[in-house]
Design an enzyme around this catalytic site. Structure first.
Site, PDB file in Angstrom:
ATOM      1  CB  CYS A   1      -8.149   8.065 -10.800  1.00 43.10           C
ATOM      2  SG  CYS A   1      -9.305   6.689 -10.690  1.00 43.10           S
TER       3      CYS A   1
ATOM      4  CD  GLU B   1      -7.094   0.759 -14.244  1.00 47.73           C
ATOM      5  OE1 GLU B   1      -7.365   1.919 -14.616  1.00 47.73           O
ATOM      6  OE2 GLU B   1      -7.599  -0.246 -14.754  1.00 47.73           O
TER       7      GLU B   1
ATOM      8  N   PRO C   1       0.830  -1.219   0.000  1.00 47.75           N
ATOM      9  CG  PRO C   1       0.104  -0.960   2.199  1.00 47.75           C
ATOM     10  CD  PRO C   1       0.891  -1.877   1.308  1.00 47.75           C
TER      11      PRO C   1
ATOM     12  CD  GLU D   1      -4.774  13.052 -11.581  1.00 49.94           C
ATOM     13  OE1 GLU D   1      -3.557  12.808 -11.645  1.00 49.94           O
ATOM     14  OE2 GLU D   1      -5.624  12.180 -11.368  1.00 49.94           O
TER      15      GLU D   1
HETATM   16  P1  NAD Z   1       1.820   7.542  -6.675  1.00 52.11           P
HETATM   17  O1  NAD Z   1       2.031   7.164  -8.091  1.00 52.11           O
HETATM   18  O2  NAD Z   1       2.665   8.598  -6.085  1.00 52.11           O
HETATM   19  O3  NAD Z   1       1.987   6.265  -5.721  1.00 52.11           O
HETATM   20  C1  NAD Z   1       1.306   5.060  -5.967  1.00 52.11           C
HETATM   21  C2  NAD Z   1       2.087   3.905  -5.339  1.00 52.11           C
HETATM   22  O4  NAD Z   1       3.364   3.755  -5.982  1.00 52.11           O
HETATM   23  C3  NAD Z   1       2.398   4.063  -3.864  1.00 52.11           C
HETATM   24  O5  NAD Z   1       2.212   2.810  -3.226  1.00 52.11           O
HETATM   25  C4  NAD Z   1       3.871   4.486  -3.852  1.00 52.11           C
HETATM   26  O6  NAD Z   1       4.528   4.103  -2.661  1.00 52.11           O
HETATM   27  C5  NAD Z   1       4.428   3.717  -5.020  1.00 52.11           C
HETATM   28  N1  NAD Z   1       5.623   4.304  -5.689  1.00 52.11           N
HETATM   29  C6  NAD Z   1       6.050   5.580  -5.688  1.00 52.11           C
HETATM   30  N2  NAD Z   1       7.168   5.710  -6.460  1.00 52.11           N
HETATM   31  C7  NAD Z   1       7.456   4.469  -6.964  1.00 52.11           C
HETATM   32  C8  NAD Z   1       8.441   3.921  -7.870  1.00 52.11           C
HETATM   33  N3  NAD Z   1       9.396   4.645  -8.444  1.00 52.11           N
HETATM   34  N4  NAD Z   1       8.383   2.608  -8.169  1.00 52.11           N
HETATM   35  C9  NAD Z   1       7.438   1.818  -7.644  1.00 52.11           C
HETATM   36  N5  NAD Z   1       6.461   2.285  -6.802  1.00 52.11           N
HETATM   37  C10 NAD Z   1       6.466   3.583  -6.464  1.00 52.11           C
HETATM   38  O7  NAD Z   1       0.248   7.894  -6.597  1.00 52.11           O
HETATM   39  P2  NAD Z   1      -0.562   8.532  -5.419  1.00 52.11           P
HETATM   40  O8  NAD Z   1      -0.138   9.949  -5.245  1.00 52.11           O
HETATM   41  O9  NAD Z   1      -0.533   7.614  -4.238  1.00 52.11           O
HETATM   42  O10 NAD Z   1      -2.059   8.468  -6.053  1.00 52.11           O
HETATM   43  C11 NAD Z   1      -2.568   9.475  -6.830  1.00 52.11           C
HETATM   44  C12 NAD Z   1      -2.488   9.153  -8.322  1.00 52.11           C
HETATM   45  O11 NAD Z   1      -3.084   7.874  -8.581  1.00 52.11           O
HETATM   46  C13 NAD Z   1      -3.272  10.136  -9.186  1.00 52.11           C
HETATM   47  O12 NAD Z   1      -2.545  10.458 -10.324  1.00 52.11           O
HETATM   48  C14 NAD Z   1      -4.532   9.351  -9.563  1.00 52.11           C
HETATM   49  O13 NAD Z   1      -5.174   9.783 -10.740  1.00 52.11           O
HETATM   50  C15 NAD Z   1      -3.989   7.968  -9.687  1.00 52.11           C
HETATM   51  N6  NAD Z   1      -5.075   6.987  -9.562  1.00 52.11           N
HETATM   52  C16 NAD Z   1      -5.488   6.294 -10.668  1.00 52.11           C
HETATM   53  C17 NAD Z   1      -6.557   5.396 -10.565  1.00 52.11           C
HETATM   54  C18 NAD Z   1      -7.074   4.622 -11.753  1.00 52.11           C
HETATM   55  O14 NAD Z   1      -7.795   3.645 -11.557  1.00 52.11           O
HETATM   56  N7  NAD Z   1      -6.752   4.981 -12.976  1.00 52.11           N
HETATM   57  C19 NAD Z   1      -7.176   5.218  -9.336  1.00 52.11           C
HETATM   58  C20 NAD Z   1      -6.712   5.951  -8.233  1.00 52.11           C
HETATM   59  C21 NAD Z   1      -5.652   6.823  -8.360  1.00 52.11           C
END
Ligand code: NAD
Length: 459
Positions: free
Chosen positions: A261, A227, A154, A359
């Site tokens: 999202c 996603e 998570p 966004e």
């Molecule tokens: P994020 O991309 O910053 O983080 C998501 C996950 O990736 C976290 O668990 C984080 O710890 C991990 N992470 C971060 N850097 C990483 C790397 N280099 N390699 C591997 N894992 C890494 O996203 P967020 O800020 O937590 O969520 C917001 C974003 O998610 C928004 O852009 C939103 O639109 C998108 N989102 C998309 C959907 C969809 O279904 N399309 C749904 C919900 C959120």
């Protein structure tokens, strides 16, 4: 054991500590998964039974689970409970879904050909903080149905609800089928995406991290479902009932404080109706109640962290510099100490201002007037994102006809943000790769094997 702190975004109080998983924990989790994977992959009936029992258990404990999620994430309790109910619904749906493990192709001379669908193997499920449970549930349920094992990672700020969700499922699953690793940074996600024993990455998060994820997963040739971000437009037509439309869009745009999202993130209205539209949206937003998610009267919680709050404030300020007018909101007036932002409507004359073109992911909605619908749709289709869009109008046939021209994974008519358990969800372009939900969601956890047998003697 090393731990890290989890903070309530509404009160800024410490909620609890989460385990800080190490590289050794990942190796142990991979080994545990490998020791059960063959048995788990073989017995579909046992999987179905376990999934249904887990779904019932989630429902039974929804109040306690929802409160854990609200405290670490900030969203109103009802929205938090809905996430767990969605996760239960997904488990039941995929437990019931019929699919063929092997299909015989039509007879042909001298050969018989069958196509098998087999679990892809160990899955790394990496999730964001905005919907920690429903977005994990949409990965775990099809993965379990397919016969895969899962390691979940998570977001750093929302591990407690994921650990609680997994604890419930683990009561019904063999040891090693579902495991959770948590850490306060990105090390564990990177390690999971690079690990050779993990066969598939199912990632939900930002487009920026999605790109990094594919690069990290490429050397081990992992399957990937991504996603990613979105900047969903809502297009209001000349004949729309503005009051009902405003209520519908506000319910989408401000759910989870706009951190969705597939929320409406920008509204387009015929120029001649702009003033009436602003009035209708201002009235609808005025009915929201800002507060702590555990307070029963709250309909809008805080933003999830300080960076989110800074970003929304900066985008609104910039929209004003670019000629926009704040109709309601535009400040933080809640007297709780957390990351609160009043729900905000901004009338925007410049569609290039970042509040519209990027966004924003927060409780601030720009409204833009348009002169030519055809030109508007062309410009929206030129965007990199293609997650969702909606068309709002009294003439449903016309609205549906307009929807045919929009390039996005989902186009809603007179609604937004509604997802179905049996319909595919995902994005075009920079909004993602692959689909979740429905049978399409299951397929991405299955690998194919064709058995092509030459008959040695004709019978
Ligand atoms: P994020 O991309 O910053 O983080 C998501 C996950 O990736 C976290 O668990 C984080 O710890 C991990 N992470 C971060 N850097 C990483 C790397 N280099 N390699 C591997 N894992 C890494 O996203 P967020 O800020 O937590 O969520 C917001 C974003 O998610 C928004 O852009 C939103 O639109 C998108 N989102 C998309 C959907 C969809 O279904 N399309 C749904 C919900 C959120």
């Amino acid at each position: 054991m090393r731990t890290f702190n989890i903070t309530d975004p509404a009160s800024l109080e410490l909620v609890d500590h989460a385990p800080w998983s190490s590289a050794e924990d990942l190796e142990r989790a991979v080994q545990e998964s490998q020791s059960i994977s063959r048995v788990w992959a073989k017995n579909r009936d046992a999987r179905r039974e376990a999934m249904r029992a887990a779904a019932a258990d989630l429902r039974l404990n929804v109040g306690t689970l929802g409160a854990i999620l609200t405290r670490e994430q900030g969203k109103p309790l009802l929205e938090a409970e809905t996430e767990f109910m969605t996760a239960a619904e997904l488990l039941n749906y995929y437990a019931d879904l019929e699919w063929d493990e092997s299909t015989e192709l039509p007879e042909r001379s001298g050969r018989s050909v069958s196509v098998q669908q087999l679990p892809v193997g160990l899955v790394g499920a990496i999730t964001p903080w905005n919907f920690p449970i429903s977005l994990l549930g949409v990965k775990v349920a099809p993965a379990l149905a397919a016969g895969c094992t899962v390691i979940s990672k998570p977001a750093a700020t929302t591990p407690l609800s994921t650990l609680a969700y997994a604890q419930v499922l683990q009561r019904h699953l063999p040891k090693g089928v579902l495991q959770v690793l948590t850490d306060p940074g990105r090390e564990m996600s990177v390690a999971i995406s690079e690990h050779p024993a993990i066969r598939k990455i199912s990632f939900t998060g930002s487009t920026e991290v999605g790109v990094a994820m594919i690069q990290q997963a490429a050397p081990t040739m992992k399957r990937a479902t991504l996603e990613l971000g979105g900047n969903d437009p809502a297009i209001i037509l000349e004949d729309a009932d503005l009051e009902a439309t405003a209520q519908g869009i506000v319910a989408s745009a401000f759910r989870n404080a706009g951190q969705v999202c597939m929320a409406v993130k920008r509204v387009y209205v015929p120029q001649a109706r702009l003033d009436d539209c602003i009035e209708a949206f201002t009235a609808a937003v005025g009915r929201l109640t800002v507060g702590h998610g555990l307070d029963a009267t709250t309909t809008l919680g805080p933003l999830h962290h300080q960076n989110q709050l800074n970003r929304v404030r900066e985008l609104v300020d910039r929209a004003v510099v670019d000629g926009g007018t704040v109709a309601i909101g535009g400040a933080s007036t809640c007297d709780l100490p957390g990351y609160f932002w009043d729900p905000t409507i901004v009338s925007v004359p410049d569609p290039e201002t970042p509040l519209v073109s990027e966004e924003q992911f927060g409780a601030a909605l720009p409204i833009v007037g348009y002169a030519d619908l055809h030109e508007l749709i062309e410009s929206l289709n030129a965007d990199a994102f293609g997650l969702g869009a909606s068309v709002w109008g009294a003439d449903e046939e016309r609205a549906s006809a307009i929807a045919q021209h929009i390039e996005a994974g989902t186009v809603w008519i007179n609604q937004h943000t509604v997802v179905e358990v049996d319909a595919p969800f995902g994005g075009w372009g920079h909004s993602g790769v692959g689909r979740e939900r429905g049978r399409w969601g299951l397929e991405s956890y299955l690998e194919l094997r064709t058995i092509n047998r030459r008959r040695l003697s004709q019978r």
